[in-house]
Design a protein around this motif. Structure first.
Motif, short mmCIF file in Angstrom:
data_model
loop_
_atom_site.label_atom_id
_atom_site.label_comp_id
_atom_site.label_asym_id
_atom_site.label_seq_id
_atom_site.Cartn_x
_atom_site.Cartn_y
_atom_site.Cartn_z
N VAL A 1 0.87 -1.18 0.00
CA VAL A 1 0.00 0.00 0.00
C VAL A 1 0.90 1.22 0.00
O VAL A 1 1.84 1.32 0.79
CB VAL A 1 -0.92 0.00 1.24
N GLN A 2 0.64 2.19 -0.88
CA GLN A 2 1.58 3.29 -1.09
C GLN A 2 0.88 4.53 -1.62
O GLN A 2 -0.25 4.47 -2.12
CB GLN A 2 2.65 2.86 -2.08
N VAL A 3 1.58 5.66 -1.55
CA VAL A 3 1.15 6.89 -2.21
C VAL A 3 1.71 6.85 -3.63
O VAL A 3 2.89 6.59 -3.84
CB VAL A 3 1.66 8.14 -1.47
N GLN A 4 0.85 7.12 -4.62
CA GLN A 4 1.25 7.09 -6.02
C GLN A 4 0.79 8.36 -6.71
O GLN A 4 -0.14 9.03 -6.26
CB GLN A 4 0.59 5.90 -6.75
N ASN A 5 1.44 8.68 -7.83
CA ASN A 5 0.91 9.69 -8.72
C ASN A 5 -0.29 9.10 -9.45
O ASN A 5 -0.27 7.93 -9.86
CB ASN A 5 1.96 10.12 -9.75
N VAL A 6 -1.33 9.88 -9.64
CA VAL A 6 -2.49 9.41 -10.38
C VAL A 6 -2.10 9.19 -11.84
O VAL A 6 -1.47 10.05 -12.45
CB VAL A 6 -3.65 10.42 -10.29
N TYR A 7 -2.43 8.04 -12.39
CA TYR A 7 -2.22 7.79 -13.81
C TYR A 7 -3.58 7.76 -14.49
O TYR A 7 -4.59 7.32 -13.90
CB TYR A 7 -1.45 6.50 -14.05
N THR A 8 -3.65 8.23 -15.71
CA THR A 8 -4.94 8.40 -16.38
C THR A 8 -5.28 7.32 -17.38
O THR A 8 -6.39 7.31 -17.92
CB THR A 8 -4.99 9.78 -17.08
N ARG A 9 -4.37 6.41 -17.65
CA ARG A 9 -4.69 5.33 -18.58
C ARG A 9 -5.79 4.45 -17.98
O ARG A 9 -5.67 3.95 -16.86
CB ARG A 9 -3.45 4.48 -18.85
N ASN A 10 -6.87 4.27 -18.70
CA ASN A 10 -8.03 3.48 -18.28
C ASN A 10 -8.79 4.09 -17.10
O ASN A 10 -9.68 3.44 -16.55
CB ASN A 10 -7.64 2.04 -17.95
N LEU A 11 -8.43 5.31 -16.71
CA LEU A 11 -9.13 5.98 -15.61
C LEU A 11 -10.53 6.37 -16.07
O LEU A 11 -10.70 7.03 -17.09
CB LEU A 11 -8.35 7.21 -15.16
N LYS A 12 -11.54 5.99 -15.30
CA LYS A 12 -12.92 6.26 -15.67
C LYS A 12 -13.55 7.41 -14.90
O LYS A 12 -14.67 7.81 -15.20
CB LYS A 12 -13.78 4.99 -15.46
N GLY A 13 -12.84 7.96 -13.92
CA GLY A 13 -13.38 9.10 -13.20
C GLY A 13 -13.18 8.98 -11.72
O GLY A 13 -12.43 8.13 -11.22
N ALA A 14 -13.86 9.87 -10.99
CA ALA A 14 -13.80 9.93 -9.53
C ALA A 14 -15.19 9.69 -8.97
O ALA A 14 -16.18 10.16 -9.53
CB ALA A 14 -13.26 11.28 -9.07
N VAL A 15 -15.26 8.97 -7.87
CA VAL A 15 -16.54 8.70 -7.22
C VAL A 15 -16.67 9.60 -6.00
O VAL A 15 -15.88 9.50 -5.06
CB VAL A 15 -16.66 7.22 -6.80
N ARG A 16 -17.66 10.48 -6.01
CA ARG A 16 -17.99 11.31 -4.86
C ARG A 16 -18.95 10.49 -3.98
O ARG A 16 -20.12 10.34 -4.27
CB ARG A 16 -18.63 12.62 -5.32
#
Length: 391
Positions: free
Chosen positions: A365-380
């Motif tokens: 478990v780690q802190v990562q930079n967000v990658y956008t490949r296959n990213l579908k969005g954010a869930v509020r």
């Protein structure tokens, strides 16, 4: 990422499972049978557009017929009566009914949803390239197990390896992993033939996939209950994810988490940094966490109940563009090449282009930079909606 939920599959081996459908384009990887010459390098099939090594030719499998989308799953602890199955087939609007064996069983040390199927007919209910793969279905007919892509890639189960598969009463056999291919039923991570299922002591013909394309699944299920045995259950396959218009984004604390809840969730996720990724892990007692197990743990510290798997967690709020993500939102990906529309990975956004994630087997478990490949969005996340989401 996909420790089974507890909605449908019977408690034959322990707990039950939920299904979710992903019927988009798939990539199938089928392993060559152990007998015969060494496996050639995988090549693309020109018709099915999947990647596969040659499969067994010992057993014939019927050609692909008319493909149908399953909309409802029915499951019971024991065999469904034959007359009940026939009555369901005759219901107006039903285009197809596929009879399967369904159970929770141990596969490669993990408790997962397992289906015993007729490869010649079940293939018609799977994503198109999966359905078109003769090599895959020959391998299953020959006694192999086909496992989901995430169980193979994230879970670390090797293609071509011999793995223990447990059946009813603790009966267990070594079964070869003949393919990676998500079958379009979200929390069913393993598929074997009817014959293999029977050899493991699985219940016979205790589940159905029903295709009702012109009927709302909820209405169909309501009417179906009158026909089913008392202990049988039915659920919708592939509930929809809510994608709102920008002007309808939630703003009030009555719909979304409070600032204090957001802070609690982020602190809880930070507290798990350094723990191992464990496929199906959701607690310290299991030695680590997978991606959705980490989310479930963190949100629970803030009093928010999340369902267990990423695909269901994506339905616990409003899916927004990543550009509108705020700390405390969950980010969702469809990384599974065997079912690109299926949400297979999830992480916690903490702001500044960073997230806390449990990536895959062999990582922490780690802190990562967000990658956008296959990213579908954010869930509020909506605590109220989360509490109502099955799983």
């Amino acid at each position: 990422m996909r420790k089974p939920n507890r909605r449908v599959l019977p408690t034959i081996i322990g707990v039950s499972a939920v299904t979710t459908l992903a019927v988009n384009v798939a990539v199938v990887v089928a392993h060559q049978q152990s007998s015969g010459p060494p496996a050639p390098r995988p090549q693309a099939d020109k018709q099915a557009r999947f990647v596969a090594a040659s499969g067994s030719t010992a057993l014939g499998v019927a050609p692909l017929g008319r493909r149908l989308s399953p909309h409802v799953l029915v499951a019971a602890p024991s065999s469904l009566p034959g007359d009940t199955i026939e009555k369901i087939r005759r219901i107006k609007g039903v285009q197809g009914v596929e009879v399967v064996d369904a159970v929770q069983a141990m596969v490669a040390g993990k408790r997962v949803g397992v289906l015993g199927v007729d490869p010649s007919t079940f293939r018609n209910y799977t994503p198109k390239p999966t359905a078109q793969s003769d090599a895959l279905w020959r391998n299953v007919a020959g006694g192999d197990v086909a496992i989901s892509f995430t169980m193979g890639s994230d879970g670390g189960v090797q293609l071509g390896s011999q793995v223990p598969v447990g059946g009813q009463g603790g009966r267990q056999s070594q079964v070869r992993v003949g393919a990676y291919a998500t079958m379009g039923i979200g929390d069913v991570d393993a598929v074997i033939s009817h014959a293999t299922a029977q050899s493991l002591g699985m219940p016979t013909a205790n589940a159905l996939l029903v295709s009702v394309p012109k009927t709302k699944p909820a209405a169909f299920i309501k009417g179906l209950k009158k026909l089913l045995p008392k202990q049988a259950k039915a659920v919708e396959v592939n509930p929809q994810i809510d994608y709102p218009h920008a002007q309808k984004l939630p703003k009030s604390n009555g719909q979304v988490m409070t600032a204090q809840q957001v802070q609690t969730v982020i602190r809880a996720a930070y507290s798990r940094i350094g723990w191992p990724y464990v496929w199906g892990g959701e607690s310290e007692s299991e030695g680590g966490y997978d991606c959705s197990g980490l989310m479930q743990y963190a949100f629970a510290r803030a009093g928010v109940r999340l369902p267990r798997v990423a695909a269901d967690q994506a339905r616990t709020g409003w899916v927004l563009p990543y550009s509108k993500a705020e700390p405390g939102d969950m980010l969702i990906w469809a990384n599974d090449p065997t079912a690109p529309g299926y949400i297979s990975h999830i992480a916690l956004y903490i702001g500044g282009g960073k997230m806390i994630a449990a990536p895959r087997t062999g990582t922490l478990v780690q802190v990562q930079n967000v990658y956008t490949r296959n990213l579908k969005g954010a869930v509020r996340v909506s605590p109220q909606r989360a509490a109502r989401t099955p799983g």
